[in-house]
Design a protein around this motif. Structure first.
Motif, PDB file in Angstrom:
ATOM      1  N   UNK A   1      12.164   8.084   2.450  1.00 49.67           N
ATOM      2  CA  UNK A   1      10.652   8.150   2.297  1.00 49.67           C
ATOM      3  C   UNK A   1       9.952   7.575   3.368  1.00 49.67           C
ATOM      4  N   UNK A   2      10.695   6.738   4.065  1.00 53.06           N
ATOM      5  CA  UNK A   2      10.140   5.907   5.143  1.00 53.06           C
ATOM      6  C   UNK A   2      10.919   6.060   6.557  1.00 53.06           C
ATOM      7  N   UNK A   3      10.436   6.120   7.701  1.00 54.76           N
ATOM      8  CA  UNK A   3      11.312   5.925   8.685  1.00 54.76           C
ATOM      9  C   UNK A   3      12.079   4.759   8.983  1.00 54.76           C
ATOM     10  N   UNK A   4      11.610   3.817   8.558  1.00 54.25           N
ATOM     11  CA  UNK A   4      12.471   2.380   8.697  1.00 54.25           C
ATOM     12  C   UNK A   4      13.856   2.482   8.045  1.00 54.25           C
ATOM     13  N   UNK A   5      13.833   3.149   6.808  1.00 53.30           N
ATOM     14  CA  UNK A   5      15.026   3.296   6.153  1.00 53.30           C
ATOM     15  C   UNK A   5      16.199   3.880   6.926  1.00 53.30           C
ATOM     16  N   UNK A   6      15.689   4.809   7.461  1.00 55.92           N
ATOM     17  CA  UNK A   6      17.211   5.378   8.707  1.00 55.92           C
ATOM     18  C   UNK A   6      17.148   4.536   9.782  1.00 55.92           C
ATOM     19  N   UNK A   7      15.930   3.915  10.275  1.00 56.56           N
ATOM     20  CA  UNK A   7      16.387   3.182  11.653  1.00 56.56           C
ATOM     21  C   UNK A   7      16.895   1.900  11.458  1.00 56.56           C
ATOM     22  N   UNK A   8      16.471   1.103  10.195  1.00 53.95           N
ATOM     23  CA  UNK A   8      17.435   0.047   9.990  1.00 53.95           C
ATOM     24  C   UNK A   8      18.779   0.090   9.610  1.00 53.95           C
ATOM     25  N   UNK A   9      19.157   1.150   8.927  1.00 53.40           N
ATOM     26  CA  UNK A   9      20.446   1.171   8.290  1.00 53.40           C
ATOM     27  C   UNK A   9      21.468   2.045   9.325  1.00 53.40           C
ATOM     28  N   UNK A  10      20.746   3.092  10.357  1.00 54.74           N
ATOM     29  CA  UNK A  10      21.535   3.629  11.429  1.00 54.74           C
ATOM     30  C   UNK A  10      21.409   3.154  12.846  1.00 54.74           C
ATOM     31  N   UNK A  11      20.356   1.993  12.803  1.00 58.18           N
ATOM     32  CA  UNK A  11      20.294   1.570  14.238  1.00 58.18           C
ATOM     33  C   UNK A  11      19.957   2.633  15.325  1.00 58.18           C
ATOM     34  N   UNK A  12      18.838   3.780  14.879  1.00 62.81           N
ATOM     35  CA  UNK A  12      18.633   4.831  15.849  1.00 62.81           C
ATOM     36  C   UNK A  12      17.578   4.449  16.679  1.00 62.81           C
TER      37      UNK A  12
ATOM     38  N   UNK B   1       0.719  -1.233  -0.070  1.00 56.60           N
ATOM     39  CA  UNK B   1      -0.078  -0.088  -0.066  1.00 56.60           C
ATOM     40  C   UNK B   1       0.834   1.267   0.031  1.00 56.60           C
ATOM     41  N   UNK B   2       2.089   1.167   0.628  1.00 55.20           N
ATOM     42  CA  UNK B   2       2.972   2.190   0.663  1.00 55.20           C
ATOM     43  C   UNK B   2       3.210   2.695  -0.552  1.00 55.20           C
ATOM     44  N   UNK B   3       3.613   1.371  -1.142  1.00 51.28           N
ATOM     45  CA  UNK B   3       4.600   1.803  -2.383  1.00 51.28           C
ATOM     46  C   UNK B   3       3.348   2.310  -3.546  1.00 51.28           C
ATOM     47  N   UNK B   4       2.209   1.806  -3.509  1.00 43.00           N
ATOM     48  CA  UNK B   4       1.122   2.409  -4.246  1.00 43.00           C
ATOM     49  C   UNK B   4       0.979   3.827  -4.014  1.00 43.00           C
ATOM     50  N   UNK B   5       0.808   4.130  -2.798  1.00 41.23           N
ATOM     51  CA  UNK B   5       0.669   5.743  -2.348  1.00 41.23           C
ATOM     52  C   UNK B   5       1.776   6.633  -2.804  1.00 41.23           C
TER      53      UNK B   5
END
Length: 587
Positions: free
Chosen positions: A345-356, A32-36
């Motif tokens: 575009x999504x929070x988990x991009x930074x959270x997963x990559x940076x461990x924030x 759904x996020x991809x479609x949006x």
């Protein structure tokens, strides 16, 4: 930082550090996020295909199809299995006869199609050329007229005949592409269909093809009967001579009979010859009758009727096919764009990559009068929240910062990855909300590259951070009271070295340790990381840093470079903020 925009719609998300093993499964929420995110790609591609299909439907010449049905009566004998096999073979042969050049050529001649522009167009369309090329048909240049022009008077007539033959052959080939002959199921009925630019022309061609086929069938049967009759004529003559010889031998032996057995044998041979002769004579008579009155194996059972609608182009099918292909291509392009898009575009991009510990989304909004909110003006003297517009959603981010303050994270720096990320606005918002909660708050403008806070809040201040670094006593006059619980320390006039770099030397008159004794929360606005080295210099002196990114503009690579660089110099990354997020993403 741009003071013309404010941010709302905060939804802080506490996310665990990035997992070390395997990829996370694709969920419905991800789709759904991809479609949006990529719906415009899909919609634009589908619309483009629909426009192309619509243009073709509107500009293509309509084609009408008429059908004529004939019933074939096979003349076969034998057992049931033999008859079935013979009927199939007979009907298949009749289908090929109906598509023969004699039948099609007769139709061309009968209807004068060799003069019809639809059949002898000298400039074939691009579609016809592609079809001929795919089918291996070579398109020979029309040089007959040129040869005729250069030939002598004696060659004019042959050249004209050659040209007429080419035109007729072209009409025959065109008609072959526009007609069809098929067997209906396993019955003995065949259907001849013809396509044309007008309904009446399609009817005329279909009926004429049927009549030409019947005439061809009659001609073939008459020709076969003629050949059979000729053979029977010769056979009858032979039988007649044999019968005369047998009768003569019988007459000679009867006049002087010596052996009754021999007489009986001659009589039997003569009778057999006579019977064979009579039978062959009857067959010859029947063959001559078939030549004179031939009967076709096929009969028209349903003549062609005027088609009520066009057969091609099939508008509904073409539009549906174009929509399906457009959706497929749009999804493919969107997937390629999505997979190769390194923008955040999504929070988990930074959270997963940076461990924030947390990543927060801030959505852009405006005030009710249509104008963006401004910074607090120095000297307003208001002690209420009405002195500054409370932005919905910033309270959640402020609550997160309060939780950090309980962990003795008092001095917090806000740095954007790239200029224009909104770090100054966010620092001001956090300071305002902190002061509203009753905490003694200090907002420091250390952004030497672009001091937006100082220009907006205290544009006429005579002293600032630069002066306080040389004389710590000036903090009492340089820090401007905005509310009873909020003070602002402007930047001042930077001469050579930025205040952030000077603070990192620990040789200045300003100490964060001393400021912590007076203030419960201190927010430091720092120049964008990509525009200045100030963040690397001052970050280790702070209790923590909030990294600000711009939704859809800042890349994950640049963000991770900032986080890793700040960690390498000893800074603690408290979390990240994704600014300028659309409302649909934030929700």
């Amino acid at each position: 930082m741009t003071s013309s925009t404010i941010f709302s719609g905060v939804s802080p998300i506490s996310l665990p550090p990035a997992a070390t093993g395997g990829n996370s499964p694709l969920t419905l929420r991800d789709m759904l996020f991809f479609i949006r995110m990529r719906w415009m790609w899909i919609a634009a591609t589908t619309f483009a295909f629909l426009v192309l299909a619509g243009s073709y439907v509107l500009t293509a010449e309509p084609t009408f199809v008429a059908n004529t049905q004939l019933v074939i009566v096979p003349q076969v004998s034998g057992s049931e299995a033999q008859r079935a096999f013979a009927e199939d073979a007979f009907i298949e042969g009749q289908l090929e006869i109906a598509k023969s050049s004699d039948v099609v050529g007769g139709t061309v001649t009968a209807l004068g199609l060799d003069t019809d522009p639809d059949f002898v167009d000298q400039t074939p369309s691009l579609q016809d050329r592609a079809k001929n090329w795919l089918m291996g048909a070579s398109s020979e240049p029309d040089t007959a007229s040129q040869e005729a022009a250069g030939a002598g008077p004696r060659d004019t007539q042959p050249q004209q005949q050659i040209e007429d033959g080419r035109i007729r052959d072209r009409a025959i080939a065109t008609l072959l592409n526009m007609m069809g002959v098929r067997r209906i199921g396993s019955s003995t009925i065949i259907e001849i269909s013809a396509a044309a630019s007008t309904p009446q022309k399609a009817v005329d061609i279909a009926d004429t093809l049927a009549r030409q086929y019947i005439q061809k069938n009659i001609a073939m049967k008459a020709n076969a009967s003629r050949q059979y009759s000729e053979w029977l004529t010769r056979f009858v003559s032979e039988q007649q001579r044999g019968l005369a010889e047998a009768a003569s031998a019988l007459a000679s032996f009867t006049s002087n009979p010596r052996d009754q057995f021999k007489l009986a044998e001659l009589q039997s041979a003569t009778d057999a010859r006579r019977t064979l002769y009579e039978n062959t004579l009857n067959q010859l008579t029947e063959a001559k009758q078939r030549i004179t009155y031939p009967v076709s194996d096929a009969t028209i059972v349903s003549r062609a009727t005027l088609p009520l609608s066009k057969a091609r182009p099939r508008s509904t099918l073409i539009i549906a096919f174009a929509a399906a292909v457009g959706l497929g291509v749009g999804f493919a392009l969107a997937l390629i764009r999505h997979a190769g898009d390194r923008r955040i575009v999504r929070p988990n991009q930074i959270a997963d990559a940076g461990g924030l510990p947390f990543v927060t989304l801030l959505a852009t909004s405006r005030t009710s009068n249509g104008h963006s909110a401004r910074f607090l003006a120095a000297g307003t003297g208001s002690s209420t929240a009405a002195a500054y517009p409370v932005i919905p959603g910033m309270a959640e981010l402020s609550a997160t910062v309060v939780g950090l303050r309980r962990k003795r994270r008092v001095v917090i720096g806000i740095v954007a990855v790239n200029p224009g990320g909104g770090a100054s606005t966010i620092a001001c918002e956090l300071a305002v909300l902190s002061s509203i909660s009753g905490a003694q708050t200090l907002l420091i403008d250390a952004a030497a590259q672009k001091s937006s806070l100082s220009k907006s809040i205290a544009p006429h201040s005579s002293t600032g951070l630069v002066d306080v670094l040389d004389n710590g006593e000036l903090i009492r006059t340089a820090a401007l009271p905005l509310t009873p619980t909020l003070k602002f320390l402007p930047l001042g006039k930077v001469v050579a070295v930025s205040p952030a770099i000077r603070l990192s030397s620990r040789r200045t008159q300003l100490s964060f340790a001393e400021l912590k004794k007076e203030f419960d929360a201190i927010f430091v606005d720092i120049s964008a990381f990509s525009a200045s080295p100030d963040a690397n210099a001052i970050a280790p002196e702070l209790d923590g840093v909030l990294v600000v990114t711009s939704h859809g503009h800042t890349s994950i690579d640049d963000t991770m470079h900032v986080i890793e660089t700040l960690r390498n110099v000893g800074a603690e990354i408290l979390g990240a903020i994704i600014n300028h997020a659309p409302k649909r993403i934030e929700s």
